[in-house]
Design a protein around this motif. Structure first.
Motif, PDB file in Angstrom:
ATOM      1  N   ILE A 274      44.865  53.348  36.275  1.00 24.51           N
ATOM      2  CA  ILE A 274      44.085  52.737  37.351  1.00 24.51           C
ATOM      3  C   ILE A 274      42.675  53.322  37.328  1.00 24.51           C
ATOM      4  CG2 ILE A 274      43.832  52.474  39.855  1.00 24.51           C
ATOM      5  CD1 ILE A 274      46.901  52.718  40.043  1.00 24.51           C
ATOM      6  N   GLY A 275      41.674  52.460  37.441  1.00 22.98           N
ATOM      7  CA  GLY A 275      40.286  52.903  37.548  1.00 22.98           C
ATOM      8  C   GLY A 275      39.766  52.611  38.942  1.00 22.98           C
ATOM      9  N   ASN A 276      39.430  53.661  39.706  1.00 22.97           N
ATOM     10  CA  ASN A 276      38.953  53.501  41.080  1.00 22.97           C
ATOM     11  C   ASN A 276      37.434  53.365  41.081  1.00 22.97           C
ATOM     12  OD1 ASN A 276      41.605  53.917  42.023  1.00 22.97           O
ATOM     13  ND2 ASN A 276      41.329  56.124  41.912  1.00 22.97           N
ATOM     14  N   SER A 277      36.926  52.408  41.849  1.00 23.04           N
ATOM     15  CA  SER A 277      35.482  52.158  41.825  1.00 23.04           C
ATOM     16  C   SER A 277      34.978  51.660  43.172  1.00 23.04           C
ATOM     17  CB  SER A 277      35.151  51.130  40.749  1.00 23.04           C
ATOM     18  OG  SER A 277      33.765  50.856  40.722  1.00 23.04           O
ATOM     19  N   ASP A 278      33.770  52.131  43.538  1.00 22.59           N
ATOM     20  CA  ASP A 278      33.103  51.643  44.749  1.00 22.59           C
ATOM     21  C   ASP A 278      32.339  50.353  44.478  1.00 22.59           C
ATOM     22  OD1 ASP A 278      33.818  54.173  45.805  1.00 22.59           O
ATOM     23  OD2 ASP A 278      31.983  55.036  45.022  1.00 22.59           O
ATOM     24  N   ILE A 279      32.202  49.998  43.224  1.00 21.39           N
ATOM     25  CA  ILE A 279      31.417  48.831  42.840  1.00 21.39           C
ATOM     26  C   ILE A 279      32.239  47.935  41.912  1.00 21.39           C
ATOM     27  CG2 ILE A 279      29.171  49.943  43.088  1.00 21.39           C
ATOM     28  CD1 ILE A 279      29.219  50.530  40.092  1.00 21.39           C
ATOM     29  N   GLU A 280      31.836  46.686  41.815  1.00 22.31           N
ATOM     30  CA  GLU A 280      32.511  45.770  40.902  1.00 22.31           C
ATOM     31  C   GLU A 280      32.212  46.153  39.458  1.00 22.31           C
ATOM     32  OE1 GLU A 280      31.820  41.663  41.500  1.00 22.31           O
ATOM     33  OE2 GLU A 280      32.236  41.728  43.652  1.00 22.31           O
ATOM     34  N   ALA A 281      33.163  45.889  38.590  1.00 23.58           N
ATOM     35  CA  ALA A 281      32.960  46.144  37.162  1.00 23.58           C
ATOM     36  C   ALA A 281      31.808  45.276  36.657  1.00 23.58           C
ATOM     37  CB  ALA A 281      34.234  45.842  36.387  1.00 23.58           C
ATOM     38  N   GLY A 282      30.906  45.877  35.877  1.00 24.89           N
ATOM     39  CA  GLY A 282      29.746  45.172  35.379  1.00 24.89           C
ATOM     40  C   GLY A 282      30.067  44.235  34.234  1.00 24.89           C
ATOM     41  N   PRO A 283      29.069  43.512  33.744  1.00 23.03           N
ATOM     42  CA  PRO A 283      29.284  42.542  32.671  1.00 23.03           C
ATOM     43  C   PRO A 283      29.796  43.164  31.375  1.00 23.03           C
ATOM     44  CG  PRO A 283      26.930  42.870  33.110  1.00 23.03           C
ATOM     45  CD  PRO A 283      27.670  43.529  34.214  1.00 23.03           C
ATOM     46  N   GLU A 284      29.558  44.453  31.197  1.00 18.87           N
ATOM     47  CA  GLU A 284      30.049  45.120  29.984  1.00 18.87           C
ATOM     48  C   GLU A 284      31.569  45.177  29.924  1.00 18.87           C
ATOM     49  OE1 GLU A 284      28.870  48.605  32.774  1.00 18.87           O
ATOM     50  OE2 GLU A 284      28.438  46.463  32.501  1.00 18.87           O
ATOM     51  N   TYR A 285      32.216  44.924  31.071  1.00 20.92           N
ATOM     52  CA  TYR A 285      33.688  44.950  31.117  1.00 20.92           C
ATOM     53  C   TYR A 285      34.290  43.553  31.168  1.00 20.92           C
ATOM     54  CZ  TYR A 285      33.073  49.904  32.088  1.00 20.92           C
ATOM     55  OH  TYR A 285      32.728  51.231  31.995  1.00 20.92           O
ATOM     56  N   LYS A 286      33.449  42.558  30.983  1.00 25.44           N
ATOM     57  CA  LYS A 286      33.893  41.169  31.116  1.00 25.44           C
ATOM     58  C   LYS A 286      35.062  40.827  30.203  1.00 25.44           C
ATOM     59  CE  LYS A 286      32.161  36.407  30.859  1.00 25.44           C
ATOM     60  NZ  LYS A 286      30.985  35.538  30.580  1.00 25.44           N
ATOM     61  N   ASP A 287      35.041  41.338  28.980  1.00 27.25           N
ATOM     62  CA  ASP A 287      36.073  40.992  28.002  1.00 27.25           C
ATOM     63  C   ASP A 287      37.127  42.082  27.831  1.00 27.25           C
ATOM     64  OD1 ASP A 287      34.733  38.583  27.464  1.00 27.25           O
ATOM     65  OD2 ASP A 287      33.390  39.600  26.051  1.00 27.25           O
ATOM     66  N   LYS A 288      37.219  42.996  28.800  1.00 28.77           N
ATOM     67  CA  LYS A 288      38.165  44.116  28.697  1.00 28.77           C
ATOM     68  C   LYS A 288      39.506  43.838  29.373  1.00 28.77           C
ATOM     69  CE  LYS A 288      35.248  46.787  26.522  1.00 28.77           C
ATOM     70  NZ  LYS A 288      35.471  47.177  25.112  1.00 28.77           N
ATOM     71  N   GLY A 289      39.615  42.670  29.994  1.00 27.31           N
ATOM     72  CA  GLY A 289      40.893  42.313  30.620  1.00 27.31           C
ATOM     73  C   GLY A 289      41.197  43.058  31.906  1.00 27.31           C
ATOM     74  N   LEU A 290      40.148  43.523  32.612  1.00 27.43           N
ATOM     75  CA  LEU A 290      40.376  44.277  33.843  1.00 27.43           C
ATOM     76  C   LEU A 290      40.749  43.335  34.994  1.00 27.43           C
ATOM     77  CD1 LEU A 290      37.552  46.984  33.821  1.00 27.43           C
ATOM     78  CD2 LEU A 290      39.815  47.018  32.756  1.00 27.43           C
ATOM     79  N   VAL A 291      41.708  43.779  35.794  1.00 27.83           N
ATOM     80  CA  VAL A 291      42.148  43.030  36.972  1.00 27.83           C
ATOM     81  C   VAL A 291      41.790  43.842  38.206  1.00 27.83           C
ATOM     82  CG1 VAL A 291      44.121  42.062  38.202  1.00 27.83           C
ATOM     83  CG2 VAL A 291      44.012  41.918  35.699  1.00 27.83           C
ATOM     84  N   ASP A 292      41.117  43.193  39.145  1.00 26.36           N
ATOM     85  CA  ASP A 292      40.585  43.859  40.336  1.00 26.36           C
ATOM     86  C   ASP A 292      41.574  43.788  41.502  1.00 26.36           C
ATOM     87  OD1 ASP A 292      38.975  45.010  42.246  1.00 26.36           O
ATOM     88  OD2 ASP A 292      37.524  43.363  42.336  1.00 26.36           O
ATOM     89  N   HIS A 293      41.788  44.936  42.151  1.00 27.43           N
ATOM     90  CA  HIS A 293      42.606  44.999  43.363  1.00 27.43           C
ATOM     91  C   HIS A 293      41.729  45.634  44.456  1.00 27.43           C
ATOM     92  CE1 HIS A 293      46.110  44.397  40.677  1.00 27.43           C
ATOM     93  NE2 HIS A 293      45.457  45.222  39.886  1.00 27.43           N
ATOM     94  N   ILE A 294      41.294  44.848  45.434  1.00 27.03           N
ATOM     95  CA  ILE A 294      40.464  45.364  46.521  1.00 27.03           C
ATOM     96  C   ILE A 294      41.381  46.011  47.556  1.00 27.03           C
ATOM     97  CG2 ILE A 294      38.883  44.743  48.383  1.00 27.03           C
ATOM     98  CD1 ILE A 294      37.822  42.514  46.569  1.00 27.03           C
ATOM     99  N   VAL A 295      41.175  47.309  47.813  1.00 27.84           N
ATOM    100  CA  VAL A 295      42.137  48.058  48.622  1.00 27.84           C
ATOM    101  C   VAL A 295      41.585  48.552  49.956  1.00 27.84           C
ATOM    102  CG1 VAL A 295      43.474  48.774  46.606  1.00 27.84           C
ATOM    103  CG2 VAL A 295      41.590  50.220  47.408  1.00 27.84           C
ATOM    104  N   ALA A 296      40.257  48.555  50.135  1.00 27.48           N
ATOM    105  CA  ALA A 296      39.704  49.063  51.398  1.00 27.48           C
ATOM    106  C   ALA A 296      38.218  48.779  51.469  1.00 27.48           C
ATOM    107  CB  ALA A 296      39.951  50.568  51.521  1.00 27.48           C
ATOM    108  N   VAL A 297      37.677  48.966  52.660  1.00 24.78           N
ATOM    109  CA  VAL A 297      36.229  48.973  52.885  1.00 24.78           C
ATOM    110  C   VAL A 297      35.861  50.403  53.265  1.00 24.78           C
ATOM    111  CG1 VAL A 297      34.339  48.110  54.316  1.00 24.78           C
ATOM    112  CG2 VAL A 297      36.209  46.574  53.645  1.00 24.78           C
ATOM    113  N   ALA A 298      34.815  50.944  52.620  1.00 32.02           N
ATOM    114  CA  ALA A 298      34.425  52.331  52.865  1.00 32.02           C
ATOM    115  C   ALA A 298      33.027  52.395  53.483  1.00 32.02           C
ATOM    116  CB  ALA A 298      34.453  53.134  51.571  1.00 32.02           C
ATOM    117  N   PRO A 299      32.915  52.763  54.771  1.00 30.71           N
ATOM    118  CA  PRO A 299      31.592  52.976  55.353  1.00 30.71           C
ATOM    119  C   PRO A 299      30.917  54.181  54.709  1.00 30.71           C
ATOM    120  CG  PRO A 299      33.296  52.806  57.049  1.00 30.71           C
ATOM    121  CD  PRO A 299      33.991  52.968  55.737  1.00 30.71           C
ATOM    122  N   PHE A 300      29.622  54.065  54.418  1.00 32.29           N
ATOM    123  CA  PHE A 300      28.837  55.184  53.900  1.00 32.29           C
ATOM    124  C   PHE A 300      27.849  55.627  54.973  1.00 32.29           C
ATOM    125  CE2 PHE A 300      30.634  53.862  50.002  1.00 32.29           C
ATOM    126  CZ  PHE A 300      30.516  54.922  49.123  1.00 32.29           C
ATOM    127  N   ALA A 301      27.441  56.875  54.879  1.00 34.15           N
ATOM    128  CA  ALA A 301      26.452  57.379  55.828  1.00 34.15           C
ATOM    129  C   ALA A 301      25.410  58.195  55.082  1.00 34.15           C
ATOM    130  CB  ALA A 301      27.121  58.249  56.888  1.00 34.15           C
TER     131      ALA A 301
END
Length: 309
Positions: free
Chosen positions: A115-142
């Motif tokens: 599993i790769g955890n990320s605060d941002i969407e995977a960029g275009p460089e990962y377009k052909d890597k077969g990654l599947v996105d699972h949105i798990v939460a909203v994180a407020p920043f301060a």
């Protein structure tokens, strides 16, 4: 006379044979046929591998090891979920680590992490890597500052000028005469990418200041450094820090939902291809009502469906 005796003996012998036949027939016992219930019982006994139709199938036990790396902002949620999940599934081991969103995306694309955890969407460089996105939460920043900083609010323009290096003293934004020390995250950080996008409108940070590898280290450094400023997701905000208002608005669930507070990230857990086995079960647990409705806000995150229309 001998002839008569012979006939008589023959008659006696024949009678004896007939009697023996009758006795033999009377002594033979015929077993009754088993009734239907007995027959059914015998059949069940001989086919013991078959389960009664009304008996539910046994749930398959979840086993295995799951590695999850990436966003240090998301790490508190992943760790808490892993602890709960492993209690429920003692034959599963979840190993969560940080390293930044960029590291998590690279690791899952390379197959180094499940599993790769990320605060941002995977960029275009990962377009052909077969990654599947699972949105798990909203994180407020301060935006956070050391407690000796006397201001309580920054406008977007002021924050941008500080992080880009145009403003270097707190007196320029209404504070006391005090040097500003900027604490950065590395380029691989999703938190850095979010602040760059939302606050700086894509412009570059100043190179002045110090860099910390994780959100935890960022919070500690800001809390210990006079005049320091940085940024973290809200689970890392504690009483050694001051979280500033942004454009006059403090972070809150309602402020984010109403579009009044823009500093937040959508938290992603990426898998290479569809999640399987223990990794799928772990993500399913995080997305379950049990975790989303009860645990997410306790951990100072917000539910994944908060911003859905």
């Amino acid at each position: 006379m001998l002839k008569q005796l012979s006939k008589k003996g023959l008659s006696v012998a024949m009678v004896s044979i007939l009697m023996l036949g009758v006795l033999s027939a009377c002594g033979t016992k015929t077993e009754p046929a088993p009734n239907n219930s007995a027959a059914g019982g015998d059949k069940t006994a001989t086919t013991g591998d078959k389960k009664p139709a009304d008996q539910p199938a046994k749930t398959e036990e979840i086993t295995g090891t799951v590695t999850a790396s990436g966003s240090s902002a998301l790490l508190p949620l992943v760790k808490a979920a892993a602890d709960e999940f492993m209690k429920k599934n003692p034959k599963v081991t979840i190993n969560p680590t940080a390293g930044g969103s960029g590291t998590g995306l690279k690791n899952v694309a390379d197959g180094t992490s499940d599993i790769g955890n990320s605060d941002i969407e995977a960029g275009p460089e990962y377009k052909d890597k077969g990654l599947v996105d699972h949105i798990v939460a909203v994180a407020p920043f301060a935006i956070i500052v050391n407690k000796d900083v006397t201001i309580d609010n920054l406008t977007k323009a002021q924050a941008a000028d500080i992080f880009s290096g145009k403003i270097t003293n707190w007196k320029e934004v209404g504070g006391k005469d005090q040097k500003i020390t900027i604490v950065h995250r590395p380029d691989s950080s999703g938190s850095r990418a979010l602040v760059k996008k939302i606050v700086l409108d894509g412009k570059d940070f100043t190179k002045d200041g110090v860099t910390q590898e994780s959100s935890g280290a960022m919070a500690t450094t800001v809390g210990q450094t006079t005049g320091a400023i940085g940024y973290v997701d809200t689970p890392y905000v504690n009483d050694t820090l001051k979280a500033l208002k942004f454009e006059g608005v403090a972070f809150s669930k309602d402020a984010i939902k109403d579009g009044k507070y823009p500093l937040y990230g959508i938290e992603h857990m990426y898998t290479k291809g569809e999640a399987k086995g223990a990794a799928k079960a772990f993500i399913d647990y995080i997305m379950s009502p049990e975790f989303q409705d009860k645990k997410v806000e306790e951990l100072k995150f917000l539910p994944a469906n908060l911003l859905k229309k």
